[in-house]
Design a protein around this motif. Structure first.
Motif, short mmCIF file in Angstrom:
data_model
loop_
_atom_site.label_atom_id
_atom_site.label_comp_id
_atom_site.label_asym_id
_atom_site.label_seq_id
_atom_site.Cartn_x
_atom_site.Cartn_y
_atom_site.Cartn_z
N CYS A 45 0.82 -1.22 0.00
CA CYS A 45 0.00 0.00 0.00
C CYS A 45 0.85 1.26 0.00
O CYS A 45 0.59 2.19 -0.77
CB CYS A 45 -0.93 0.01 1.21
SG CYS A 45 -2.17 -1.30 1.18
N TYR A 48 2.63 1.76 -3.37
CA TYR A 48 1.69 2.18 -4.41
C TYR A 48 1.39 3.68 -4.28
O TYR A 48 1.30 4.38 -5.28
CB TYR A 48 0.40 1.37 -4.31
CG TYR A 48 -0.58 1.70 -5.41
CD1 TYR A 48 -0.37 1.23 -6.70
CD2 TYR A 48 -1.70 2.48 -5.18
CE1 TYR A 48 -1.25 1.53 -7.72
CE2 TYR A 48 -2.58 2.78 -6.19
CZ TYR A 48 -2.37 2.30 -7.46
OH TYR A 48 -3.23 2.60 -8.46
N ALA A 52 4.99 6.32 -6.69
CA ALA A 52 4.43 6.39 -8.04
C ALA A 52 5.43 6.99 -9.02
O ALA A 52 5.56 6.53 -10.16
CB ALA A 52 3.14 7.21 -8.03
N ARG A 55 8.09 4.39 -9.78
CA ARG A 55 7.50 3.32 -10.57
C ARG A 55 7.35 3.75 -12.03
O ARG A 55 7.62 2.99 -12.96
CB ARG A 55 6.14 2.91 -9.97
CG ARG A 55 5.52 1.70 -10.61
CD ARG A 55 4.26 1.23 -9.90
NE ARG A 55 3.27 2.28 -9.76
CZ ARG A 55 2.94 2.87 -8.63
NH1 ARG A 55 3.51 2.53 -7.51
NH2 ARG A 55 2.00 3.80 -8.60
#
Length: 101
Positions: A45, A48, A52, A55
């Motif tokens: 969690c 994510y 970001a 990623r």
């Protein structure tokens, strides 16, 4: 100075986001297997939400490596392809836009 690869930065941050909650849960006294599961969910969690940007950088680098030999398609290229396909279909006697086949 050399730039640190984005995949390495992302991997290290993901490990940190997993290990810190794991250590905290183990210090609290939660059973090790439950602490591992909870730390994995917490890490998932948090990464994510918080990672970001990293990623996206890794995904961009992977896309660049995968499509190194081809330039990235632009919106104009897609429009040109659609127009060419419509023209070739019209030349082949296919339905024109607005007509049913």
């Amino acid at each position: 100075m050399k730039r640190i690869p984005s995949w390495l930065t992302y991997t290290v941050l993901r490990l940190v986001v997993f290990v810190v909650p794991l250590v905290v849960l183990l210090l609290i006294g939660i059973v090790w297997w439950a602490a591992v599961i909870a730390a994995a969910l917490i890490g998932l969690c948090l990464s994510y939400i918080l990672l970001a940007k990293q990623r996206h950088a890794v995904a961009s680098d992977l896309y660049a490596v995968r499509h190194r030999d081809k330039p990235a398609p632009s919106a104009d290229d897609a429009e040109d392809e659609a127009l060419d396909a419509a023209e070739s279909e019209a030349d082949a006697g296919g339905p024109t836009p607005g007509q049913k086949a």
